[in-house]
Design a protein around this motif. Sequence first.
Motif, PDB file in Angstrom:
ATOM      1  N   SER A 116       0.813  -1.226   0.000  1.00  0.00           N
ATOM      2  CA  SER A 116       0.000   0.000   0.000  1.00  0.00           C
ATOM      3  C   SER A 116       0.842   1.269   0.000  1.00  0.00           C
ATOM      4  O   SER A 116       0.325   2.355  -0.284  1.00  0.00           O
ATOM      5  N   ARG A 140      -1.967  10.984   4.766  1.00  0.00           N
ATOM      6  CA  ARG A 140      -2.783  10.771   3.575  1.00  0.00           C
ATOM      7  C   ARG A 140      -3.694  11.958   3.298  1.00  0.00           C
ATOM      8  O   ARG A 140      -4.294  12.045   2.222  1.00  0.00           O
ATOM      9  N   THR A 147      -5.584   8.483  -0.391  1.00  0.00           N
ATOM     10  CA  THR A 147      -5.767   7.090  -0.006  1.00  0.00           C
ATOM     11  C   THR A 147      -6.792   6.413  -0.906  1.00  0.00           C
ATOM     12  O   THR A 147      -7.802   7.015  -1.267  1.00  0.00           O
ATOM     13  N   TYR A 178      -1.561   6.134  10.584  1.00  0.00           N
ATOM     14  CA  TYR A 178      -0.889   5.780   9.336  1.00  0.00           C
ATOM     15  C   TYR A 178       0.493   5.247   9.664  1.00  0.00           C
ATOM     16  O   TYR A 178       1.213   5.818  10.492  1.00  0.00           O
ATOM     17  N   HIS A 221       0.663   8.854  -0.447  1.00  0.00           N
ATOM     18  CA  HIS A 221      -0.509   8.211  -1.048  1.00  0.00           C
ATOM     19  C   HIS A 221      -0.547   6.741  -0.643  1.00  0.00           C
ATOM     20  O   HIS A 221       0.412   6.009  -0.836  1.00  0.00           O
ATOM     21  N   GLU A 222      -1.679   6.341  -0.092  1.00  0.00           N
ATOM     22  CA  GLU A 222      -1.886   4.954   0.315  1.00  0.00           C
ATOM     23  C   GLU A 222      -2.674   4.223  -0.766  1.00  0.00           C
ATOM     24  O   GLU A 222      -3.774   4.632  -1.136  1.00  0.00           O
TER      25      GLU A 222
END
Length: 273
Positions: A116, A140, A147, A178, A221-222
């Motif tokens: 991720s 995020r 995300t 996170y 960014h997830e």
Amino acid sequence: MSSVLQPATTGQEPSMAAKYRPVSSHLAIAPPVSVVIPAMNEAENLPYVFKTLPDWIHEVVLVDGNSTDDTIDVARELWPAVKVVEQRGKGKGDALISGFEACTGDIIVMIDADGSADGNEIVSYVSALVSGADFAKGSRFANGGGTDDMTPIRKLGNWALCAVVNRKFGARYTDLCYGYNAFWRHCLDDIDLDCTGFEVETLMNIRVVKAGLKVQEIPSHEYLRIHGTSNLRAVRDGFRVLRVILGERSNRRALRRREQRSPMLDSVRGELS
């Protein structure tokens, strides 16, 4: 933290060049960087994780949570010099603590093993640290982050818990729960981690603020988990995070009471002497 970010130049003396690891055509860093990856049955995801890791990092520490698949073999095939730590306890917090203890780098980066997170972002975290931050916290929800893997309920819960931490501890976080963060190794002496589960990230975020460390948020960014299912349980782990917040709030109040009593005790001792 004598190590600083330096521009890479040509024609350097060998002794000077040996002090720095090239990061790009414009940047080089002196401090060695350790990357900690807690993993349990993530053999299918590790190829995606390792292919994004920059080749200039000092070491990769894989903490294996008693995997029943080929997680360890895959990690060694992908990164022959990987340092494997077999987890004795259970939980993400326990795994990270074990991994941190095994690190030899001056900078430690923690990243998930589910694919991720993008390892290419590590340069942003490291740049923030060598530029003066103690703790580089992934977000995020900072400008530039995002995300693909949070339900509306999880977003709401994260926002609410983040608001509580900001209000009670004077933080200015945009994200709380996170797992993509980086910090100087010396920070471990100030935050003294002592939890075993997913709440470890919240505990770290609270204690770096309580310790007065300089925090810089890094937009991140997830992405969606690539294979398998997460062990995260929103409600269960949300309550565990809340208990950590309330516990740290109680600890802060107890510390304040001790600090208020100390001058009085010193005065009494002075009169008795």
